[in-house]
Design a protein around this motif. Structure first.
Motif, short mmCIF file in Angstrom:
data_model
loop_
_atom_site.label_atom_id
_atom_site.label_comp_id
_atom_site.label_asym_id
_atom_site.label_seq_id
_atom_site.Cartn_x
_atom_site.Cartn_y
_atom_site.Cartn_z
N GLY A 251 0.77 -6.14 7.80
CA GLY A 251 2.29 -5.13 7.99
C GLY A 251 2.92 -5.82 9.08
N THR A 252 3.82 -4.87 9.90
CA THR A 252 5.00 -5.10 10.75
C THR A 252 4.14 -4.36 11.63
N GLY B 207 4.96 -6.15 -0.22
CA GLY B 207 3.88 -6.40 0.80
C GLY B 207 2.31 -6.60 -0.16
N ALA B 208 2.08 -5.19 -0.11
CA ALA B 208 1.03 -4.57 -0.40
C ALA B 208 0.72 -5.20 -1.47
N PRO C 132 3.16 -10.25 9.12
CA PRO C 132 4.65 -10.70 8.58
C PRO C 132 4.95 -11.86 9.06
N GLY C 133 4.65 -12.82 7.50
CA GLY C 133 4.90 -13.84 7.06
C GLY C 133 3.58 -14.64 7.20
N THR C 134 2.60 -14.44 7.17
CA THR C 134 1.16 -14.68 6.83
C THR C 134 0.91 -15.49 5.90
N LEU D 225 -6.10 -2.90 4.75
CA LEU D 225 -4.58 -1.69 5.03
C LEU D 225 -3.15 -1.99 5.27
N SER D 226 -2.35 -1.69 4.27
CA SER D 226 -1.08 -2.37 4.79
C SER D 226 0.00 -1.13 5.80
N SER D 227 0.51 -1.37 6.02
CA SER D 227 1.47 -0.14 7.05
C SER D 227 2.80 -1.30 7.71
N LEU D 228 4.16 -0.43 6.96
CA LEU D 228 5.34 -0.60 7.94
C LEU D 228 5.39 0.81 8.68
N SER D 229 4.62 1.57 8.68
CA SER D 229 5.57 2.79 9.27
C SER D 229 5.33 3.06 10.29
#
Length: 145
Positions: A100-101, A27-28, A121-123, A68-72
């Motif tokens: 992110g999520t 995603g990033a 998500p999905g933006t 800032l991208s975060s999935l954690s």
């Protein structure tokens, strides 16, 4: 510090960062490419970054935007620390966005920490590009929500 839009016609400079142990960066990379394809200069820090290393990149690159991208699930901690670092380094003029999520209920808390907008998500990337283009050098114009 970044200049105002009236005095700086240079491309917007964006730092896209992946904090902590979050190794998922598709995603990033999609976001970085969309911003680059829209004419912005994008610096992708890579995975496993600390808030301090992210802040160094923002300062060294004289960034207009921090993404800032975060999935954690650790987005609250990292965003809080980065918000503090931006203010401590006199970089409150940087547009701070996250994606992110991120659960919708966390978006309110993120904004309290200094994140200007949260993209889930999905933006569509066009929405992100439009937001960044509109507010990157003028964070004071962001409507209060």
């Amino acid at each position: 510090m970044a200049n105002s839009p009236a005095t700086n016609s240079a491309p917007l400079k964006v730092v896209v960062a992946k904090p902590g142990l979050d190794g998922h960066d598709r995603g990033a990379k999609v976001v970085a490419r969309a911003l680059r394809d829209s004419g912005m200069e994008v610096v992708y820090t890579g995975i496993y970054q600390t808030p301090e290393s992210i802040m160094r990149a923002v300062i060294q690159e004289d960034a207009d935007v921090l993404g800032l991208s975060s999935l954690s699930g650790a987005h609250l901690d990292y965003a809080e620390e980065l918000g503090q670092l931006l203010r401590a380094n006199d970089r409150a003029d940087v547009l701070f966005v996250a994606g992110g999520t991120i659960p919708p209920e966390d978006a309110v808390k993120l904004k309290e920490y200094g994140v200007h907008e949260v993209f889930g998500p999905g933006t569509p990337t066009t929405v992100l590009v439009e937001y960044v283009t509109t507010y990157a050098r003028n964070v004071s114009a962001i409507p209060v929500q």
